[in-house]
Design a protein around this motif. Structure first.
Motif, PDB file in Angstrom:
ATOM      1  N   ASN A 105      16.559  74.250  45.862  1.00 49.01           N
ATOM      2  CA  ASN A 105      17.847  74.113  45.182  1.00 49.01           C
ATOM      3  C   ASN A 105      18.245  72.653  45.002  1.00 49.01           C
ATOM      4  O   ASN A 105      18.796  72.259  43.959  1.00 49.01           O
ATOM      5  CB  ASN A 105      18.925  74.867  45.958  1.00 49.01           C
ATOM      6  CG  ASN A 105      18.855  76.365  45.734  1.00 49.01           C
ATOM      7  OD1 ASN A 105      18.543  76.819  44.629  1.00 49.01           O
ATOM      8  ND2 ASN A 105      19.125  77.141  46.774  1.00 49.01           N
ATOM      9  N   MET A 106      17.954  71.828  46.004  1.00 46.24           N
ATOM     10  CA  MET A 106      18.307  70.408  45.898  1.00 46.24           C
ATOM     11  C   MET A 106      17.416  69.699  44.879  1.00 46.24           C
ATOM     12  O   MET A 106      17.900  68.857  44.103  1.00 46.24           O
ATOM     13  CB  MET A 106      18.201  69.736  47.266  1.00 46.24           C
ATOM     14  CG  MET A 106      18.812  68.347  47.312  1.00 46.24           C
ATOM     15  SD  MET A 106      18.948  67.729  49.013  1.00 46.24           S
ATOM     16  CE  MET A 106      19.382  66.013  48.685  1.00 46.24           C
ATOM     17  N   VAL A 107      16.144  70.046  44.838  1.00 46.17           N
ATOM     18  CA  VAL A 107      15.243  69.457  43.851  1.00 46.17           C
ATOM     19  C   VAL A 107      15.663  69.862  42.440  1.00 46.17           C
ATOM     20  O   VAL A 107      15.659  69.028  41.516  1.00 46.17           O
ATOM     21  CB  VAL A 107      13.786  69.865  44.127  1.00 46.17           C
ATOM     22  CG1 VAL A 107      12.888  69.564  42.927  1.00 46.17           C
ATOM     23  CG2 VAL A 107      13.261  69.146  45.353  1.00 46.17           C
ATOM     24  N   ARG A 108      16.008  71.119  42.258  1.00 46.59           N
ATOM     25  CA  ARG A 108      16.458  71.553  40.933  1.00 46.59           C
ATOM     26  C   ARG A 108      17.692  70.765  40.505  1.00 46.59           C
ATOM     27  O   ARG A 108      17.771  70.299  39.364  1.00 46.59           O
ATOM     28  CB  ARG A 108      16.759  73.051  40.923  1.00 46.59           C
ATOM     29  CG  ARG A 108      17.329  73.548  39.589  1.00 46.59           C
ATOM     30  CD  ARG A 108      17.328  75.057  39.498  1.00 46.59           C
ATOM     31  NE  ARG A 108      18.067  75.672  40.582  1.00 46.59           N
ATOM     32  CZ  ARG A 108      18.144  76.996  40.765  1.00 46.59           C
ATOM     33  NH1 ARG A 108      17.518  77.818  39.926  1.00 46.59           N
ATOM     34  NH2 ARG A 108      18.828  77.496  41.775  1.00 46.59           N
ATOM     35  N   ARG A 109      18.651  70.591  41.423  1.00 43.23           N
ATOM     36  CA  ARG A 109      19.850  69.814  41.102  1.00 43.23           C
ATOM     37  C   ARG A 109      19.492  68.363  40.809  1.00 43.23           C
ATOM     38  O   ARG A 109      20.027  67.760  39.867  1.00 43.23           O
ATOM     39  CB  ARG A 109      20.841  69.901  42.273  1.00 43.23           C
ATOM     40  CG  ARG A 109      22.152  69.191  42.023  1.00 43.23           C
ATOM     41  CD  ARG A 109      22.894  69.812  40.872  1.00 43.23           C
ATOM     42  NE  ARG A 109      24.170  69.168  40.614  1.00 43.23           N
ATOM     43  CZ  ARG A 109      24.682  68.989  39.399  1.00 43.23           C
ATOM     44  NH1 ARG A 109      24.006  69.416  38.321  1.00 43.23           N
ATOM     45  NH2 ARG A 109      25.851  68.420  39.234  1.00 43.23           N
ATOM     46  N   ARG A 110      18.617  67.803  41.612  1.00 38.73           N
ATOM     47  CA  ARG A 110      18.160  66.420  41.401  1.00 38.73           C
ATOM     48  C   ARG A 110      17.576  66.239  40.005  1.00 38.73           C
ATOM     49  O   ARG A 110      17.933  65.305  39.265  1.00 38.73           O
ATOM     50  CB  ARG A 110      17.107  66.083  42.456  1.00 38.73           C
ATOM     51  CG  ARG A 110      16.457  64.702  42.351  1.00 38.73           C
ATOM     52  CD  ARG A 110      15.308  64.646  43.357  1.00 38.73           C
ATOM     53  NE  ARG A 110      14.820  63.291  43.633  1.00 38.73           N
ATOM     54  CZ  ARG A 110      13.773  62.752  43.050  1.00 38.73           C
ATOM     55  NH1 ARG A 110      13.094  63.446  42.148  1.00 38.73           N
ATOM     56  NH2 ARG A 110      13.392  61.520  43.378  1.00 38.73           N
ATOM     57  N   ALA A 111      16.657  67.131  39.636  1.00 38.50           N
ATOM     58  CA  ALA A 111      15.986  67.021  38.347  1.00 38.50           C
ATOM     59  C   ALA A 111      16.959  67.223  37.197  1.00 38.50           C
ATOM     60  O   ALA A 111      16.868  66.546  36.161  1.00 38.50           O
ATOM     61  CB  ALA A 111      14.845  68.029  38.276  1.00 38.50           C
ATOM     62  N   ALA A 202      23.869  59.397  39.017  1.00 38.47           N
ATOM     63  CA  ALA A 202      23.204  60.660  39.356  1.00 38.47           C
ATOM     64  C   ALA A 202      22.950  60.740  40.852  1.00 38.47           C
ATOM     65  O   ALA A 202      23.097  61.817  41.466  1.00 38.47           O
ATOM     66  CB  ALA A 202      21.894  60.782  38.582  1.00 38.47           C
ATOM     67  N   SER A 203      22.596  59.616  41.459  1.00 40.92           N
ATOM     68  CA  SER A 203      22.373  59.583  42.898  1.00 40.92           C
ATOM     69  C   SER A 203      23.655  59.884  43.666  1.00 40.92           C
ATOM     70  O   SER A 203      23.635  60.616  44.673  1.00 40.92           O
ATOM     71  CB  SER A 203      21.823  58.209  43.297  1.00 40.92           C
ATOM     72  OG  SER A 203      21.663  58.107  44.692  1.00 40.92           O
ATOM     73  N   ASP A 204      24.765  59.345  43.210  1.00 42.25           N
ATOM     74  CA  ASP A 204      26.047  59.625  43.868  1.00 42.25           C
ATOM     75  C   ASP A 204      26.375  61.112  43.797  1.00 42.25           C
ATOM     76  O   ASP A 204      26.876  61.698  44.773  1.00 42.25           O
ATOM     77  CB  ASP A 204      27.167  58.808  43.217  1.00 42.25           C
ATOM     78  CG  ASP A 204      27.066  57.324  43.539  1.00 42.25           C
ATOM     79  OD1 ASP A 204      26.361  56.963  44.499  1.00 42.25           O
ATOM     80  OD2 ASP A 204      27.706  56.527  42.818  1.00 42.25           O
ATOM     81  N   THR A 243      19.216  59.727  47.793  1.00 36.24           N
ATOM     82  CA  THR A 243      19.354  58.431  47.117  1.00 36.24           C
ATOM     83  C   THR A 243      18.033  57.842  46.638  1.00 36.24           C
ATOM     84  O   THR A 243      18.034  56.787  46.005  1.00 36.24           O
ATOM     85  CB  THR A 243      20.037  57.405  48.041  1.00 36.24           C
ATOM     86  OG1 THR A 243      19.213  57.170  49.187  1.00 36.24           O
ATOM     87  CG2 THR A 243      21.401  57.902  48.491  1.00 36.24           C
ATOM     88  N   ASN A 244      16.903  58.496  46.899  1.00 41.15           N
ATOM     89  CA  ASN A 244      15.640  57.821  46.556  1.00 41.15           C
ATOM     90  C   ASN A 244      15.438  57.671  45.057  1.00 41.15           C
ATOM     91  O   ASN A 244      14.656  56.828  44.621  1.00 41.15           O
ATOM     92  CB  ASN A 244      14.437  58.470  47.254  1.00 41.15           C
ATOM     93  CG  ASN A 244      14.002  59.796  46.650  1.00 41.15           C
ATOM     94  OD1 ASN A 244      14.550  60.274  45.666  1.00 41.15           O
ATOM     95  ND2 ASN A 244      13.001  60.411  47.259  1.00 41.15           N
ATOM     96  N   MET A 245      16.163  58.447  44.235  1.00 36.63           N
ATOM     97  CA  MET A 245      16.043  58.256  42.791  1.00 36.63           C
ATOM     98  C   MET A 245      16.624  56.908  42.343  1.00 36.63           C
ATOM     99  O   MET A 245      16.298  56.408  41.273  1.00 36.63           O
ATOM    100  CB  MET A 245      16.745  59.388  42.035  1.00 36.63           C
ATOM    101  CG  MET A 245      18.260  59.344  42.141  1.00 36.63           C
ATOM    102  SD  MET A 245      19.099  60.447  40.973  1.00 36.63           S
ATOM    103  CE  MET A 245      18.971  62.018  41.780  1.00 36.63           C
TER     104      MET A 245
END
Length: 310
Positions: A105-111, A202-204, A243-245
């Protein structure tokens, strides 16, 4: 010590999920991912699907966790885990800091956030043969010449650096890098400007989302992206993933730390081989194995043999 290393976006290839080992743990992971995401996960590795940042990042996460679970079922549990960019998410699952459900779920949101921020016109490029300092100097000159800025996104090895920015700016910068002595400069199959200040907002947003997710202290060693150092608390790993993005990935620092901490065998999750090649080149005493190039039975046998003899 056994380390699992997980590749980032750019490692994907057509059909990579269909080429995962035919192992019960892999099948169970694919079924679980399909249930969590509400789709048939095996539709995410077609040529059309791989144009989507969401599909690529979710698919890489699934492939990494599937391999880690299959190895664990065969008695190979890593003492340390690290991943490049989105590969940090299966690494966090591997060390017990994050559940697979929450990671997906977090990866999907990240992407989604990355794709929404820059739906087109941006990307990454790999430059070989110049140091980080040399490329930073070239990037400064590039900006002074009135070009849109480019950023150092990944330091994969001392002379293997990934740059981020707008397409036209990257193309211009690659010509500048080649003229300055770069051995090779190529665009990557990534359509977002990862690991730079362009993704600060996006990171925030992802950091706010991450505060709703439960993280645990790792049960084995987790090596972070931003600092290339081991992280020992739930909050530290949450911050690293969220925050790694936005920050440069210090992969070579992470690799060096793992070697210094006793890594003797490194297995790279499918579909990657680049991290294996970097390990072999710079740390030849480490037995680096790319899971995508070996049948699971041979991979596990080779890893056991190398662990016993080192």
């Amino acid at each position: 010590m056994l380390a699992l290393i997980f590749p980032g976006q750019g490692a994907q290839t057509d059909g990579f999920l269909h080429r995962l080992p035919p192992h019960p743990a892999v099948h169970a992971t694919l079924d679980e991912a399909s249930s969590v995401l509400g789709i048939d996960i095996l539709t995410l590795d077609t040529p059309d699907a791989l144009r989507s940042t969401v599909a690529v990042q979710c698919g890489l996460t699934v492939a990494g966790v599937a391999l880690a679970r299959a190895l664990a079922d065969e008695g190979l549990k890593p003492e340390m885990s690290a991943g490049l960019s989105v590969g940090a998410y299966p690494a966090a699952v591997s060390c017990g800091a994050l559940t697979f459900h929450d990671a997906l779920n977090m990866v999907r949101r990240r992407a989604e956030l990355m794709e929404a921020a820059y739906p087109s016109g941006y990307g990454l490029a790999a430059v070989s043969g110049l140091t980080e300092h040399e490329l930073a100097t070239l990037a400064a000159r590039h900006a002074e010449a009135g070009e849109p800025p480019v950023y150092i996104g990944n330091v994969n090895a001392p002379r293997q650096i990934v740059m981020a920015g707008a397409n036209a700016a990257l193309d211009s910068f690659l010509a500048r890098a080649l003229a300055a002595g770069a051995r090779k400069a190529t665009r990557l199959a990534v359509s977002v400007p990862s690991h730079c200040e362009l993704l600060a907002n996006a990171s925030d947003e992802l950091s706010a989302y991450a505060r709703t997710i439960h993280f645990s202290a790792p049960q084995s060693i987790y090596i972070g992206n931003r600092g290339g150092r081991p992280l020992y608390t739930a909050d530290a790993i949450r911050d690293d993933l969220a925050t790694n993005m936005r920050y440069t990935v210090r992969w070579f620092d992470a690799l060096t730390v793992m070697q210094e901490m006793g890594m003797r065998v490194a297995i790279e999750a499918p579909p990657g081989q680049v991290l294996t090649d970097i390990t072999r080149e710079h740390y030849p005493d480490v037995a680096a194995l790319a899971a995508s190039t070996l049948p699971l039975e041979r991979l596990t046998a080779t890893a056991r043999r190398r662990l016993e003899t080192r």
